[in-house]
Write a protein that holds these residues in place. Sequence first.
Motif, PDB file in Angstrom:
ATOM      1  N   PRO A  88       4.461  -3.653 -13.837  1.00 20.84           N
ATOM      2  CA  PRO A  88       5.740  -3.813 -13.130  1.00 20.84           C
ATOM      3  C   PRO A  88       6.911  -3.188 -13.881  1.00 20.84           C
ATOM      4  O   PRO A  88       7.815  -2.615 -13.260  1.00 20.84           O
ATOM      5  N   GLY A  89       6.894  -3.276 -15.222  1.00 19.52           N
ATOM      6  CA  GLY A  89       7.954  -2.657 -16.005  1.00 19.52           C
ATOM      7  C   GLY A  89       7.934  -1.146 -15.873  1.00 19.52           C
ATOM      8  O   GLY A  89       8.996  -0.495 -15.780  1.00 19.52           O
ATOM      9  N   LEU A  90       6.732  -0.565 -15.860  1.00 19.51           N
ATOM     10  CA  LEU A  90       6.602   0.881 -15.697  1.00 19.51           C
ATOM     11  C   LEU A  90       7.105   1.310 -14.318  1.00 19.51           C
ATOM     12  O   LEU A  90       7.811   2.319 -14.191  1.00 19.51           O
ATOM     13  N   ALA A  91       6.758   0.537 -13.288  1.00 21.19           N
ATOM     14  CA  ALA A  91       7.210   0.861 -11.934  1.00 21.19           C
ATOM     15  C   ALA A  91       8.727   0.780 -11.828  1.00 21.19           C
ATOM     16  O   ALA A  91       9.371   1.625 -11.189  1.00 21.19           O
ATOM     17  N   ALA A  92       9.314  -0.249 -12.457  1.00 23.31           N
ATOM     18  CA  ALA A  92      10.767  -0.401 -12.420  1.00 23.31           C
ATOM     19  C   ALA A  92      11.457   0.788 -13.079  1.00 23.31           C
ATOM     20  O   ALA A  92      12.459   1.309 -12.557  1.00 23.31           O
TER      21      ALA A  92
ATOM     22  N   VAL B 162      -1.543  -2.057  -8.677  1.00 19.32           N
ATOM     23  CA  VAL B 162      -0.835  -0.790  -8.857  1.00 19.32           C
ATOM     24  C   VAL B 162      -0.220  -0.330  -7.539  1.00 19.32           C
ATOM     25  O   VAL B 162       0.870   0.251  -7.514  1.00 19.32           O
ATOM     26  N   ALA B 163      -0.887  -0.619  -6.426  1.00 25.00           N
ATOM     27  CA  ALA B 163      -0.374  -0.222  -5.113  1.00 25.00           C
ATOM     28  C   ALA B 163       0.866  -0.995  -4.715  1.00 25.00           C
ATOM     29  O   ALA B 163       1.557  -0.613  -3.759  1.00 25.00           O
ATOM     30  N   GLU B 164       1.187  -2.081  -5.441  1.00 22.13           N
ATOM     31  CA  GLU B 164       2.451  -2.761  -5.184  1.00 22.13           C
ATOM     32  C   GLU B 164       3.634  -1.831  -5.496  1.00 22.13           C
ATOM     33  O   GLU B 164       4.727  -2.017  -4.964  1.00 22.13           O
ATOM     34  N   ALA B 165       3.384  -0.838  -6.337  1.00 20.43           N
ATOM     35  CA  ALA B 165       4.407   0.174  -6.625  1.00 20.43           C
ATOM     36  C   ALA B 165       4.240   1.369  -5.690  1.00 20.43           C
ATOM     37  O   ALA B 165       4.383   2.527  -6.096  1.00 20.43           O
ATOM     38  N   HIS B 166       3.961   1.088  -4.426  1.00 26.28           N
ATOM     39  CA  HIS B 166       3.686   2.154  -3.453  1.00 26.28           C
ATOM     40  C   HIS B 166       4.847   3.126  -3.308  1.00 26.28           C
ATOM     41  O   HIS B 166       4.645   4.309  -2.990  1.00 26.28           O
ATOM     42  N   ASP B 167       6.069   2.656  -3.542  1.00 26.33           N
ATOM     43  CA  ASP B 167       7.229   3.523  -3.378  1.00 26.33           C
ATOM     44  C   ASP B 167       7.280   4.639  -4.415  1.00 26.33           C
ATOM     45  O   ASP B 167       7.868   5.700  -4.164  1.00 26.33           O
ATOM     46  N   VAL B 168       6.652   4.436  -5.581  1.00 19.42           N
ATOM     47  CA  VAL B 168       6.601   5.506  -6.580  1.00 19.42           C
ATOM     48  C   VAL B 168       5.207   6.120  -6.705  1.00 19.42           C
ATOM     49  O   VAL B 168       5.062   7.196  -7.298  1.00 19.42           O
ATOM     50  N   LEU B 169       4.192   5.474  -6.136  1.00 16.51           N
ATOM     51  CA  LEU B 169       2.825   5.992  -6.195  1.00 16.51           C
ATOM     52  C   LEU B 169       2.463   6.834  -4.976  1.00 16.51           C
ATOM     53  O   LEU B 169       1.852   7.901  -5.107  1.00 16.51           O
TER      54      LEU B 169
END
Length: 329
Positions: free
Chosen positions: A227-231, A273-280
Amino acid sequence: MVICAPEASPAPAGQSGEGLLAALDIGGTKIAGAVLDRTGRVLHRVQRPTTGQGPAQQVFRAVGDIVTELAALPQWERVGSLGIASAGPVDIGRGTVSPVNIPGWRGFPVVDRVRALPAAAGLRVTLCGDAVAMTAAEHWIGAARGCRDALCMVVSTGVGAGLVMDGAVRNGPTGNAGHLGHVTVDLLGDPCPCGSRGCVEQLASGPSLVRRALAQGWQPSGQADGPGLAADARAGDASALAAFDAAARALAAAVAAVATLVEIEVAVIGGGVAEAHDVLFPPLRRHLAAYAVLPFAAGVRIERAALRADAGLVGAAFLAADLEPAGIG
């Protein structure tokens, strides 16, 4: 959610009645259990952390505690089946599991051990891979509903996948069909715990994402985790964005290979990881367009999983109760 058929699929045979379902979802980070109704609605859910580095019995103790807690519910007397979704590899014929991310379990007889629990007495207990369970759930009531041919992927602590072909979930003789996380996409890549190298999981799993980002200069503004990486990626951090781009490239290569091999309509991506779909997903779709170039593969779509954290539980419950609409091949 995109539905492949123009209308919702009819209710599968066996959905009527008042019987309830139960399921376990065993992963490298957590073990979850639930009682569900026959539409897939979770009525009660419990969870324990996975002591993945501990001995076999220590890991199983959490499983036993979950089943015992569920069995104390008033609804338990209406439960007739218990599905177990596990990280793989699995062997559904033998009822054993050897999860790459649970070193203490190698050939572990999880089905026999669960059947021996007093709380599970009289239940039909069945095993499937966690990605196959997710695939069944998404095919039955989720983002792959109505699709004849689909790939469903779990991108989390590990990377797994399942296949829908000709309208049915296909799990293969041992239950590992579609185990895409351990397909090589980087011939000169790092060694993988599975024994190969350059696997999709080594490039796209949550721990791999974080590890590679740190090695390439990421300086976390908060927690040094997924989550920190996604943020930080959302905030424009170049190292974080590069890590997601590398993961997206690996996933795109894998999806393109499957689309070329078996002609899927859609690839459904779920997991932490797919929770960060906006950046993935944006780089994933961009790289997929570059890899899936043949006309019959170029139209495959990327969709976010609809059922998210409960997909493994829902799918395992459906499969154990034989509620998956088109059966298992």
